[in-house]
Design an enzyme around this catalytic site. Structure first.
Site, short mmCIF file in Angstrom:
data_model
loop_
_atom_site.label_atom_id
_atom_site.label_comp_id
_atom_site.label_asym_id
_atom_site.label_seq_id
_atom_site.Cartn_x
_atom_site.Cartn_y
_atom_site.Cartn_z
N ARG A 25 -20.36 39.52 91.87
CA ARG A 25 -20.22 40.97 91.97
C ARG A 25 -19.98 41.67 90.62
O ARG A 25 -20.00 42.90 90.55
CB ARG A 25 -19.09 41.32 92.95
CG ARG A 25 -19.54 41.21 94.40
CD ARG A 25 -18.44 41.56 95.36
NE ARG A 25 -17.46 40.49 95.47
CZ ARG A 25 -16.23 40.64 95.93
NH1 ARG A 25 -15.81 41.83 96.30
NH2 ARG A 25 -15.41 39.62 96.01
N ASP A 112 -9.28 34.46 87.15
CA ASP A 112 -9.60 35.87 87.31
C ASP A 112 -8.42 36.68 87.84
O ASP A 112 -8.58 37.79 88.32
CB ASP A 112 -10.83 36.05 88.22
CG ASP A 112 -10.59 35.54 89.64
OD1 ASP A 112 -9.56 34.91 89.89
OD2 ASP A 112 -11.47 35.78 90.49
N GLY A 147 -6.90 35.42 102.18
CA GLY A 147 -6.41 34.43 103.12
C GLY A 147 -5.07 34.91 103.70
O GLY A 147 -4.20 35.39 102.97
N ARG A 344 -10.45 49.97 55.61
CA ARG A 344 -11.03 48.68 56.02
C ARG A 344 -10.16 47.52 55.56
O ARG A 344 -9.17 47.72 54.87
CB ARG A 344 -12.46 48.60 55.48
CG ARG A 344 -13.40 49.62 56.18
CD ARG A 344 -14.75 49.67 55.51
NE ARG A 344 -15.33 48.35 55.42
CZ ARG A 344 -16.28 48.01 54.54
NH1 ARG A 344 -16.74 48.91 53.68
NH2 ARG A 344 -16.75 46.79 54.51
N TYR A 377 -15.40 56.62 47.94
CA TYR A 377 -15.36 55.20 48.31
C TYR A 377 -14.56 54.44 47.25
O TYR A 377 -14.92 54.44 46.07
CB TYR A 377 -16.77 54.61 48.42
CG TYR A 377 -16.74 53.12 48.65
CD1 TYR A 377 -16.09 52.59 49.76
CD2 TYR A 377 -17.35 52.24 47.76
CE1 TYR A 377 -16.05 51.21 49.97
CE2 TYR A 377 -17.32 50.86 47.96
CZ TYR A 377 -16.66 50.36 49.08
OH TYR A 377 -16.60 49.01 49.29
N ASN A 388 -5.58 60.45 40.46
CA ASN A 388 -6.32 61.38 41.31
C ASN A 388 -7.80 61.00 41.27
O ASN A 388 -8.41 60.96 40.20
CB ASN A 388 -6.13 62.82 40.85
CG ASN A 388 -6.64 63.78 41.90
OD1 ASN A 388 -6.07 63.92 42.96
ND2 ASN A 388 -7.78 64.38 41.62
N ASN A 397 -19.15 48.72 43.47
CA ASN A 397 -18.53 47.39 43.37
C ASN A 397 -19.53 46.25 43.54
O ASN A 397 -19.20 45.11 43.34
CB ASN A 397 -17.43 47.26 44.43
CG ASN A 397 -17.95 47.50 45.84
OD1 ASN A 397 -18.85 48.31 46.04
ND2 ASN A 397 -17.38 46.81 46.80
N GLY A 434 -16.27 65.05 35.30
CA GLY A 434 -17.03 65.07 36.54
C GLY A 434 -18.48 64.65 36.31
O GLY A 434 -19.06 64.92 35.26
C1 UD1 Z 1 -9.06 32.71 97.37
C2 UD1 Z 1 -8.25 32.07 98.50
C3 UD1 Z 1 -7.67 33.16 99.37
C4 UD1 Z 1 -6.81 34.08 98.55
C5 UD1 Z 1 -7.62 34.66 97.40
C6 UD1 Z 1 -6.73 35.44 96.48
C7 UD1 Z 1 -9.40 29.97 98.98
C8 UD1 Z 1 -10.29 29.26 99.91
N1 UD1 Z 1 -9.12 31.23 99.30
O1 UD1 Z 1 -10.14 33.37 97.97
O2 UD1 Z 1 -6.87 32.57 100.40
O3 UD1 Z 1 -6.31 35.14 99.36
O4 UD1 Z 1 -8.21 33.59 96.64
O5 UD1 Z 1 -7.48 36.07 95.47
O6 UD1 Z 1 -8.94 29.40 98.01
N2 UD1 Z 1 -13.55 29.00 91.95
C9 UD1 Z 1 -13.99 27.85 91.35
N3 UD1 Z 1 -14.90 27.06 92.02
C10 UD1 Z 1 -15.38 27.40 93.23
C11 UD1 Z 1 -14.93 28.59 93.81
C12 UD1 Z 1 -14.01 29.36 93.15
O7 UD1 Z 1 -13.57 27.51 90.24
O8 UD1 Z 1 -16.19 26.62 93.75
C13 UD1 Z 1 -12.57 29.83 91.22
C14 UD1 Z 1 -13.08 31.21 90.96
O9 UD1 Z 1 -13.72 31.24 89.69
C15 UD1 Z 1 -11.80 32.03 90.94
C16 UD1 Z 1 -10.90 31.28 91.93
O10 UD1 Z 1 -11.44 29.98 92.04
O11 UD1 Z 1 -11.19 32.01 89.67
C17 UD1 Z 1 -10.83 31.95 93.29
O12 UD1 Z 1 -12.10 31.95 93.85
P1 UD1 Z 1 -12.62 33.11 94.77
O13 UD1 Z 1 -14.03 32.81 95.16
O14 UD1 Z 1 -12.35 34.42 94.14
O15 UD1 Z 1 -11.70 32.91 96.07
P2 UD1 Z 1 -11.39 33.99 97.16
O16 UD1 Z 1 -12.52 34.03 98.11
O17 UD1 Z 1 -11.00 35.26 96.51
MG MG Z 2 -11.28 36.09 94.52
#
Ligand code: UD1
Ligand code: MG
Length: 469
Positions: A25, A112, A147, A344, A377, A388, A397, A434
């Site tokens: 997204r 994230d 979740g 700079r 400059y 001055n 330079n 000047g």
């Molecule tokens: C997850 C939780 C959810 C929670 C939410 C909070 C699970 C199944 N669900 O959902 O319960 O409420 O976070 O934000 O865990 N990632 C990987 N590999 C993968 C998938 C994801 O490294 O295969 C990483 C993503 O880059 C991210 C993090 O895991 O940093 C969370 O993944 P995301 O897909 O955002 O999980 P949610 O669906 O938000």
């Molecule tokens: Mg998420």
């Protein structure tokens, strides 16, 4: 002597940061965790926080854009585990399992979710205490997409993902933040038993909660009230929203320490801004890297100020750009800079120095009381006290290959529109007429003029237009 203290030292903490997801997204070719909040990649915020916990090991799970992510954050004490393809959060943590010792507590973070506080994580690890599964949770008015924390009475029984939840479960407003702490040995046994029989066909990390309950392990929820700490980034709009919320907090913290902001909604700090007392900052200023503003400093509107120390009482007027990248910039006490000035890297201004509009200073020292007020400059130069530097004058330079220094001793007057061809030294107290192009050193106390002599021709008749044939 007998003791009833059998607790021993707390188990070591190993951090796992999930950062393999695509971030569809964001609609960007840049991996999601490398998008910036307050000037730093999202994952760098998480790493800074993790570092402050003094974890034994930190493992980052990379996958989508793994090369770029690893190149951006790699460093001592960091391990990477690749997840290819990305089959869910449970599958992500499975990739780290071989790197995790059995005797520790595993703290799972999301790359994230940038604004989590170290204190919150310490409290979560304490709730785990090496023997419980501890989940970080929060109450949300709109829990859509998260979740849900399913309880029986007070006891946590499971986490159900939004897409798998029944209508009744979807009314639950306590949600899982994506952050948990678990005893390593137990976590590894649960990870080995995960399946992907769910609405998304993914291996959910959250399924370990039900397994812990089945195993008779105590599951505790550590609930916080601050939604910013657990806010995750999925889209440019969420990134912008979190940036504003974070900046507003930074602004509030500055005001609590006495900084006067013309408008807290129009300030951006991308780094650390350290302020003395009676500092005033007008609207739309951006601060980057480490910036120190001493007592009584005033910053005008629309300035960009990076990697720089501004001493007591100095005034930076509107639309000034200062960037000390790598080597720094210093502005001395009661100096006045701008409007429309540019400092700079390596610009060092002494006390009471004045730098005016459309003046650029680079890798140059100006001692106390010197002035370059208009259109100049000053680069690769050492300028003494009370010099001055006239309007339109420059240090030349660069000879096209090498850079050379200009030395201007104390009390020199450089007229307007002069070119000082480096390397060159202007002796103390000398005056430059000047329009001069100076290629040789000038002796102290002399007047030097280096340009065509002015000639006036008496009785000069202008040409007249010939009549057309
Ligand atoms: C997850 C939780 C959810 C929670 C939410 C909070 C699970 C199944 N669900 O959902 O319960 O409420 O976070 O934000 O865990 N990632 C990987 N590999 C993968 C998938 C994801 O490294 O295969 C990483 C993503 O880059 C991210 C993090 O895991 O940093 C969370 O993944 P995301 O897909 O955002 O999980 P949610 O669906 O938000
Ligand atoms: Mg998420």
């Amino acid at each position: 002597m007998a003791t009833d203290n059998l607790a021993g030292p707390p188990p070591p903490v190993d951090v796992v940061i999930m950062a393999a997801g695509k971030g569809t997204r964001m609609m960007s070719s840049l991996p999601k965790v490398l998008h910036r909040l307050a000037g730093l990649p999202l994952i760098s915020h998480v790493l800074h926080t993790a570092r402050s916990l003094q974890a034994r090991n930190t493992v980052v799970i990379t996958g989508h854009g793994a090369d770029a992510v690893e190149a951006a954050i790699g460093g001592p004490g960091l391990q990477f585990a690749r997840q290819m393809p990305q089959l869910g959060t449970g599958h992500a943590v499975q990739q780290a399992a071989p790197l995790l010792a059995d005797d520790g507590v595993v703290l799972v973070l999301s790359g994230d979710v940038p604004l989590i506080h170290a204190d919150t994580l310490r409290a979560l690890v304490a709730a785990c205490d090496g023997k419980r599964l501890a989940l970080l949770t929060i109450q949300l008015n709109d829990p859509t997409g998260y979740g849900r924390v399913v309880r029986e009475g007070d006891a946590v029984r499971a986490i159900v993902e939004h897409k798998d939840a029944s209508d009744a479960q979807r009314t639950i407003t306590e949600v899982y933040s994506g952050i948990m702490a678990a005893p390593a040995r137990a976590l590894k046994s649960w990870l080995a038993r995960l399946d992907n029989h769910n609405a998304q066909g993914e291996f959910y990390l959250t399924d370990v909660v039900g397994m812990a309950v089945a195993d008779g392990m105590e599951v505790v929820a550590h609930t916080i009230a601050d939604p910013l700490q657990v806010a995750g980034i999925n889209s440019p709009a969420q990134l912008a929203e979190l940036e504003r919320a974070h900046q507003l907090r930074t602004a509030q913290a500055l005001m609590e320490r006495g900084v006067r902001l013309q408008d807290p909604a129009r300030l951006d700090v991308r780094g650390t801004l350290e302020c003395g007392s009676d500092v005033e900052i007008d609207v739309n200023c951006v601060f980057e890297g480490h910036v120190h503003l001493a007592d009584g400093v005033k910053i005008g509107a629309n300035c960009v100020i990076a990697h720089c120390a501004i001493e007591r009482g100095a005034v930076i007027q509107a639309f000034t750009h200062i960037d000390g990248e790598k080597v720094g910039v210093t502005v001395g006490e009661n100096a006045r800079v701008g409007p429309f000035a540019r400092l700079r890297p390596g610009a060092h201004l002494g006390a009471e120095v004045h730098i005016g509009n459309f003046v650029e200073v680079k890798n140059a020292t100006l001692a106390a009381g010197s002035k370059a007020n208009h259109l100049a400059y000053v680069g690769d130069a050492s300028v003494g006290e009370r010099v001055n530097f006239g309007a339109g004058s420059i240090t030349a330079n660069y000879d096209g290959v090498n850079k050379h220094r200009t030395v201007i001793e104390a009390d020199v007057q450089v007229g307007s529109n002069c070119v000082l061809v480096a390397p060159v030294t202007l002796g103390a107290g000398s005056t430059i007429g000047g329009g001069s192009t100076i290629t040789k050193d000038t002796p102290a106390g002399t007047l030097t003029v280096a340009r065509g002599k002015q000639v006036s021709v008496a009785g000069w008749k202008r040409p007249v237009k010939k009549p057309k044939p």
